[in-house]
Design a protein around this motif. Structure first.
Motif, PDB file in Angstrom:
ATOM      1  N   TYR A 134      18.914 -44.970  15.619  1.00 45.31           N
ATOM      2  CA  TYR A 134      20.053 -45.116  14.723  1.00 45.31           C
ATOM      3  C   TYR A 134      19.650 -44.709  13.318  1.00 45.31           C
ATOM      4  N   ILE A 135      20.666 -44.393  12.506  1.00 46.67           N
ATOM      5  CA  ILE A 135      20.453 -44.066  11.104  1.00 46.67           C
ATOM      6  C   ILE A 135      21.591 -44.684  10.300  1.00 46.67           C
ATOM      7  N   CYS A 136      21.248 -45.281   9.172  1.00 44.60           N
ATOM      8  CA  CYS A 136      22.247 -45.826   8.265  1.00 44.60           C
ATOM      9  C   CYS A 136      22.782 -44.671   7.427  1.00 44.60           C
TER      10      CYS A 136
ATOM     11  N   ASP B 117      19.919 -36.810   3.223  1.00 48.27           N
ATOM     12  CA  ASP B 117      18.875 -35.803   3.382  1.00 48.27           C
ATOM     13  C   ASP B 117      18.240 -35.862   4.776  1.00 48.27           C
ATOM     14  N   SER B 118      18.313 -37.010   5.451  1.00 46.27           N
ATOM     15  CA  SER B 118      17.745 -37.162   6.792  1.00 46.27           C
ATOM     16  C   SER B 118      18.764 -36.919   7.898  1.00 46.27           C
ATOM     17  N   LEU B 119      20.036 -36.870   7.551  1.00 49.92           N
ATOM     18  CA  LEU B 119      21.088 -36.751   8.567  1.00 49.92           C
ATOM     19  C   LEU B 119      21.001 -35.453   9.376  1.00 49.92           C
TER      20      LEU B 119
END
Length: 75
Positions: free
Chosen positions: A14-16, A31-33
């Motif tokens: 998961y990513i916030c 930037d990480s999406l």
């Protein structure tokens, strides 16, 4: 604090993607999406989807990480 998450139900990663500050949402981890999206192992499948949910910190960990079944939104 409320946060919006993208969750890969296959890998359980998961990513916030946003933080709620007052009434407004501020983007987070933008930037990480692209890297997160490109690293999905099943992204080329026709039925590929990520789950999205809006949770406060405690309920995200209780509902997703602990049992992985309770999602508020599906895209």
């Amino acid at each position: 604090m409320n946060r919006k998450y993208l969750v890969d139900s296959t890998t359980r990663e998961y990513i916030c993607i946003a933080l709620q500050k007052g009434q407004e949402w501020e983007p987070n981890n933008q930037d990480s999406l692209p890297n997160f999206m490109n690293s999905r192992s099943n992204k080329d499948r026709a039925d590929f989807e990520l789950l999205s949910g809006e949770y406060n910190d405690n309920s995200f960990f209780e509902k997703w990480i602990r049992n992985g079944t309770n999602f508020l939104f599906r895209y």
